[in-house]
Write an enzyme that holds these catalytic residues in place. Structure first.
Site, short mmCIF file in Angstrom:
data_model
loop_
_atom_site.label_atom_id
_atom_site.label_comp_id
_atom_site.label_asym_id
_atom_site.label_seq_id
_atom_site.Cartn_x
_atom_site.Cartn_y
_atom_site.Cartn_z
N LYS A 172 -38.49 15.68 -7.04
CA LYS A 172 -38.09 16.51 -8.17
C LYS A 172 -37.21 17.61 -7.60
O LYS A 172 -37.66 18.74 -7.37
CB LYS A 172 -39.36 17.07 -8.84
CG LYS A 172 -39.31 17.07 -10.34
CD LYS A 172 -40.65 17.34 -10.94
CE LYS A 172 -40.53 18.00 -12.30
NZ LYS A 172 -39.72 17.29 -13.28
N1 PPE Z 1 -39.01 11.81 -15.42
C1 PPE Z 1 -38.26 12.91 -15.21
C2 PPE Z 1 -36.83 12.75 -14.81
C3 PPE Z 1 -38.84 14.19 -15.35
O1 PPE Z 1 -38.10 15.28 -15.13
C4 PPE Z 1 -40.19 14.30 -15.77
C5 PPE Z 1 -40.81 15.65 -15.95
C6 PPE Z 1 -40.92 13.12 -15.98
C7 PPE Z 1 -40.30 11.90 -15.79
C8 PPE Z 1 -42.37 13.16 -16.34
O2 PPE Z 1 -43.14 13.58 -15.24
P1 PPE Z 1 -44.54 14.32 -15.42
O3 PPE Z 1 -44.26 15.69 -15.92
O4 PPE Z 1 -45.14 14.30 -14.06
O5 PPE Z 1 -45.33 13.53 -16.38
N2 PPE Z 1 -39.94 16.65 -16.45
C9 PPE Z 1 -40.29 18.03 -16.30
C10 PPE Z 1 -39.09 18.93 -16.50
C11 PPE Z 1 -38.62 19.13 -17.90
C12 PPE Z 1 -37.57 20.21 -17.99
O6 PPE Z 1 -36.81 20.20 -18.98
O7 PPE Z 1 -37.51 21.07 -17.10
C13 PPE Z 1 -41.49 18.41 -17.14
O8 PPE Z 1 -41.86 17.68 -18.06
O9 PPE Z 1 -42.09 19.45 -16.86
#
Ligand code: PPE
Length: 320
Positions: A172
């Protein structure tokens, strides 16, 4: 009228995000004091890693959902970028809890960030110090209440998800998110709620910040893709679905398989569980928020809100 001159007032350093007190390299400081140099390496090259975490109000006060998994993923992202961090997952957990307590939050979005500082410019990050901060923000429904109630409208993005041989998609990392920013902006400019990103072969990857599920014939399919973030919400939803008696299959899928699904929904820490009503103007199922997605959303919110003791292992109670 020279572009080189400017008034002596420094730009405002407090955002409109109401972050309050911020954990900054081990100290709790007001947001206005949590500032960095404009020559910060991460600002120029995207050399940062971050997490998105939520703390929810429960009967025992605020509880952070799956704190340890998020702290571990933050450090895994740093490792992928080759950042020589000295923090342990315990340190990250502690910093997060300390920040929530300092702000007396009952619920919030938590944003930890590790980044290279301003000791040297140039692509080589080697001489830059690593910094860490944790901010807590009030943050409501990610795509808005309407998207949840009616189901969100997705647009397949013209931007493809970066492949793993171009960007480290399991990290990330700040720089990776230019891909998400472009896709999300394109979707919004064209009147959609969110983008659906395909990989370079045309398989469904993920949303700009969410993992994707679809329901077909009573089976819940979890998009499994090498380029996706290993979503913690995805893992949670797979567990909840199986515990609710739904068979779950990880799968690859093309966009047209989503068009004809009974239901599609997106999941993520920020998005929680968001039903999808249409993709590329084609209604999914009845073209409304699907009943399974809504039931899953409700179950998810019960679990994160501490209402289901069987899942209390996922919660860290902040004020216990
Ligand atoms: N894919 C991506 C690309 C992603 O950024 C997230 C989280 C997910 C999947 C889901 O991951 P998880 O949160 O572990 O279930 N995205 C984060 C950032 C959003 C933002 O706008 O900043 C979040 O949901 O916190």
């Amino acid at each position: 009228m020279s572009a080189q001159t400017s008034s002596s007032t420094a730009p405002a350093t407090t955002s409109s995000l109401n972050a309050g007190l911020i954990w900054f390299d081990g100290r709790i400081v007001p947001e206005a004091e949590a500032t960095v140099s404009v020559l910060t390496h991460a600002l120029h090259y995207g050399t940062s890693v971050f997490e998105g975490i939520r703390a929810y109000e429960t009967e025992r006060g605020a509880a952070v959902f799956r704190l340890r998994e998020h702290s571990e993923r933050l450090l895994a992202s740093a490792k992928i970028l080759g950042m020589p961090t000295e923090w342990s997952a315990d340190d990250v957990d502690r910093a997060i809890l300390e920040t929530i307590r300092a702000n007396e939050r009952v619920s919030c979005y938590v944003r930890p960030l590790i980044w290279y500082g301003a000791e040297s410019l140039g692509v080589n990050p080697g001489r830059n110090k690593l910094h860490m901060m944790v901010a807590t923000l009030p943050w409501g429904i990610y795509l808005g209440e309407d998207a949840v109630r009616k189901g969100a409208a997705l647009l397949t993005s013209s931007w493809r998800r970066s492949s793993g041989d171009i960007m480290p998609t399991k990290a990330k990392a700040g720089g990776n998110y230019v891909n998400s920013v472009l896709a999300n902006a394109e979707a919004r400019e064209l009147g959609f709620d969110e983008a659906l990103l395909l990989d370079k072969e045309g398989f469904v990857a993920e949303g700009s910040g969410e993992n994707i599920f679809f329901l077909q014939g009573g089976v819940l399919y979890a998009i499994a893709h090498s380029v996706n973030l290993r979503g913690i919400t995805r893992d949670t939803v797979i567990t909840l679905a199986r515990d609710m008696g739904t068979p779950v299959e990880p799968t690859m899928a093309t966009r047209d398989e989503l068009y004809t699904a009974d239901e599609v929904f997106m999941v993520g820490t920020a998005a929680e569980v968001t039903p999808i009503a249409s993709i590329d103007k084609r209604p999914i199922g009845a073209g409304v928020a699907g009943p399974y997605a809504l039931a899953m959303r409700e179950r998810y919110l019960e679990v994160v809100g501490g209402k289901v003791p069987a899942y209390h292992d996922w919660l860290t109670f902040v004020y216990d």
